[in-house]
Design an enzyme around this catalytic site. Sequence first.
Site, short mmCIF file in Angstrom:
data_model
loop_
_atom_site.label_atom_id
_atom_site.label_comp_id
_atom_site.label_asym_id
_atom_site.label_seq_id
_atom_site.Cartn_x
_atom_site.Cartn_y
_atom_site.Cartn_z
N ARG A 18 -81.14 62.88 41.13
CA ARG A 18 -81.51 63.62 42.34
C ARG A 18 -80.55 64.77 42.59
NH1 ARG A 18 -81.65 60.42 47.97
NH2 ARG A 18 -79.40 60.64 47.77
N LYS A 117 -80.56 67.46 48.67
CA LYS A 117 -79.51 66.76 49.43
C LYS A 117 -78.25 67.62 49.40
CE LYS A 117 -77.55 62.22 50.38
NZ LYS A 117 -77.00 62.72 51.60
N GLU A 150 -88.06 62.26 59.16
CA GLU A 150 -87.04 61.25 58.85
C GLU A 150 -86.03 61.20 59.97
OE1 GLU A 150 -84.86 62.47 55.34
OE2 GLU A 150 -84.78 64.54 56.00
#
Length: 253
Positions: A18, A117, A150
């Site tokens: 990721r 991220k 989220e």
Amino acid sequence: GIRIYGGRIFRASAHVDRLFEGAHAIRLPVPVGKDALVAAMHETLRANKLTNGYIRLVVTRGAGTLGLNPFKCSKPCVIIIADTIALYDEDVYEKGMSVIISSVPRNSTNALDPRVKSLNYLNNILARMEAVDAGVSEAIMLNAAGMVAEATGDNVFIVRDGVVATPPPHAGILAGITRGVVLDLARKVNIPVSQRELTRYDLYTADECFLTGTAAEVVPVVAIDGRTIGQGAVGPITRRLKDAFHELVRSER
Ligand code: PMP
């Protein structure tokens, strides 16, 4: 953010994959390969004598000028922080937590996709301040279209009529590693799962609600904006998945 359980790095390759994907999306060169990165994490754990804890793995473009041109940062580098972490009080896992829905929309996917991220957490921090003001630990963020995205540092799940549901990545969320593990755990024990768009109403009227994240693990939510969720206690499917998650992190090699 990566968790260490019993000296093992939990889902190291999923985290590193990721990281590389996000770096690619923002044209950030990672100066070392994936295997070297995992080896460096192990070395950091040894140096800090940690067998249970948390790693914050950071890739930076390195020193540059005060301007905005990132290509003037000539030497990307990696920083590995190893520490212990406890995000919420222990009793939250038994009794559940209260959260609010933030008035701050999550970054839109077309501006800065939350799937990257990055350490740019200002959007989330603006929402988290509202949670602090409201006297709760977390805020759930909606996307620009008003659909559930989220929480500020966790993914959101609901349970409705026996089905576990969570927003899809295109709703503007980080594709959480814990989220993926929990979806797999549910499928394994034949609990139906659905990745679908959720509204504020879906949250308020859910039978159960919980959050997932590397640091938070699986956290039951029992109130949202002053509405009691289900019976106001940790629901049976949440408990099952929370226990299954703990069992997995303790046993997985
Ligand atoms: N969403 C956000 C905004 C996060 O920062 C995080 C991780 N802290 C998550 C979701 C959960 O992702 P993961 O399970 O990979 O930790």
